[in-house]
Scaffold this motif. Structure first.
Motif, PDB file in Angstrom:
ATOM      1  N   ARG A   1     -17.648  -2.742 -26.177  1.00  0.00           N
ATOM      2  CA  ARG A   1     -17.593  -1.513 -25.371  1.00  0.00           C
ATOM      3  C   ARG A   1     -18.251  -1.738 -24.008  1.00  0.00           C
ATOM      4  O   ARG A   1     -17.745  -1.284 -22.977  1.00  0.00           O
ATOM      5  CB  ARG A   1     -18.291  -0.372 -26.110  1.00  0.00           C
TER       6      ARG A   1
ATOM      7  N   THR B   1      -9.946  -3.399 -29.067  1.00  0.00           N
ATOM      8  CA  THR B   1      -8.974  -2.733 -29.939  1.00  0.00           C
ATOM      9  C   THR B   1      -9.102  -3.237 -31.364  1.00  0.00           C
ATOM     10  O   THR B   1      -9.120  -2.453 -32.322  1.00  0.00           O
ATOM     11  CB  THR B   1      -7.545  -2.973 -29.422  1.00  0.00           C
TER      12      THR B   1
ATOM     13  N   LEU C   1     -12.300  -1.973 -33.070  1.00  0.00           N
ATOM     14  CA  LEU C   1     -12.188  -0.572 -33.477  1.00  0.00           C
ATOM     15  C   LEU C   1     -11.470  -0.473 -34.822  1.00  0.00           C
ATOM     16  O   LEU C   1     -11.893   0.269 -35.713  1.00  0.00           O
ATOM     17  CB  LEU C   1     -11.445   0.227 -32.407  1.00  0.00           C
TER      18      LEU C   1
ATOM     19  N   ASP D   1     -11.667   2.544 -37.250  1.00  0.00           N
ATOM     20  CA  ASP D   1     -11.393   3.593 -36.271  1.00  0.00           C
ATOM     21  C   ASP D   1     -10.041   3.302 -35.622  1.00  0.00           C
ATOM     22  O   ASP D   1      -9.952   3.056 -34.415  1.00  0.00           O
ATOM     23  CB  ASP D   1     -12.500   3.659 -35.220  1.00  0.00           C
TER      24      ASP D   1
ATOM     25  N   LYS E   1      -7.675   5.360 -35.112  1.00  0.00           N
ATOM     26  CA  LYS E   1      -7.329   6.419 -34.159  1.00  0.00           C
ATOM     27  C   LYS E   1      -7.923   6.122 -32.787  1.00  0.00           C
ATOM     28  O   LYS E   1      -7.262   6.297 -31.760  1.00  0.00           O
ATOM     29  CB  LYS E   1      -7.821   7.773 -34.671  1.00  0.00           C
ATOM     30  N   GLY E   2      -9.176   5.690 -32.778  1.00  0.00           N
ATOM     31  CA  GLY E   2      -9.800   5.330 -31.513  1.00  0.00           C
ATOM     32  C   GLY E   2      -9.104   4.150 -30.864  1.00  0.00           C
ATOM     33  O   GLY E   2      -8.922   4.115 -29.642  1.00  0.00           O
TER      34      GLY E   2
ATOM     35  N   ALA F   1      -5.807   5.381 -29.361  1.00  0.00           N
ATOM     36  CA  ALA F   1      -6.026   6.185 -28.156  1.00  0.00           C
ATOM     37  C   ALA F   1      -6.422   5.311 -26.968  1.00  0.00           C
ATOM     38  O   ALA F   1      -6.023   5.578 -25.827  1.00  0.00           O
ATOM     39  CB  ALA F   1      -7.102   7.232 -28.423  1.00  0.00           C
ATOM     40  N   PHE F   2      -7.214   4.272 -27.221  1.00  0.00           N
ATOM     41  CA  PHE F   2      -7.640   3.371 -26.153  1.00  0.00           C
ATOM     42  C   PHE F   2      -6.484   2.508 -25.658  1.00  0.00           C
ATOM     43  O   PHE F   2      -6.298   2.309 -24.451  1.00  0.00           O
ATOM     44  CB  PHE F   2      -8.783   2.484 -26.654  1.00  0.00           C
TER      45      PHE F   2
END
Length: 224
Positions: free
Chosen positions: A159, A183, A186, A191, A193-194, A197-198
């Motif tokens: 991150r 990616t 995550l 995650d 979904k995260g 979305a990214f």
């Protein structure tokens, strides 16, 4: 530090007529997730039940396995030829040199000393670099942490790597090492979904290759 496999490369690793097994290591070290990717792709190709083993021992859904197979890193790109001893000597001479600590981290990582590599990369991130951007320092720390199985620590470092982008005038690219790493981490941290979305806005860029759209679709499926 690492190259990435495309969709066809991952599927080519699987012999649908042979029992599922991890691929043999090449002259360059393959990351542990290459074996996970091959197992995942093999399971999907043969319709085998169950989950591929996650680095932390948890299970992934078939859709998560498919996404991880597409996001799996390849062999080391241009592995350093600097020995650990030579890199250590430079660090001892220049203990405040972030670039020297980063080189030591690379040398230790190639030599298989992952904990030593993590310590060296951490030291590098705490010092002002001259030649290597901070995004790269945190990216390589994240990769080493991922190899040790510290997925939460790796995600935190990844991150930071993306937050400190762009380097100079560069923009984030959907197939860039930093993007693929964050990616993947995550998804590894459950995650999806995260991750979707990214990754989706980058995959929708006008110059994004088809491989990015394929990954975005796999992430969308994993997020459901």
């Amino acid at each position: 530090m690492y190259a990435y496999l495309g969709r066809s490369d991952v599927l080519d690793m699987v012999d649908a007529t042979a029992p599922c097994r991890p691929p043999m290591l090449s002259r360059h070290r393959f990351r542990s997730l290459i074996r996970l990717a091959a197992a995942a792709a093999c399971s999907i190709a043969l319709g085998a039940p169950g989950h591929a083993a996650a680095p932390d021992g948890a299970g992934y859904s078939p859709a998560e396995q498919a996404a991880l197979a597409l996001l799996a890193p390849g062999e080391i790109a241009n592995p350093t030829e600097v020995s650990v001893a030579d890199a250590q000597a430079v660090v001892e001479t220049n203990p405040r040199d972030a670039d020297a600590w980063h080189q030591l981290g690379e040398s230790l990582q190639v030599a298989g000393d992952l904990q030593g590599a993590v310590e060296a990369y951490r030291k590098a991130t705490r010092l002002p670099p001259e030649d290597i951007g901070r995004a790269y320092l945190h990216r390589d720390l994240a990769e080493a942490l991922e190899q040790t199985g510290d997925l939460e620590g790796a995600l935190a470092a990844a991150r930071v790597s993306v937050r400190t982008w762009p380097v100079s005038s560069q923009e984030l690219f959907c197939m860039g090492a930093e993007v693929m790493l964050l990616t993947r981490l995550l998804v590894e941290n459950h995650d999806a979904k995260g991750a979707a979305a990214f990754f989706r806005p980058l995959a929708e860029a006008a110059d994004a290759p088809q491989d990015c759209r394929t990954i975005a679709e796999a992430l969308r499926a994993a997020a459901q």
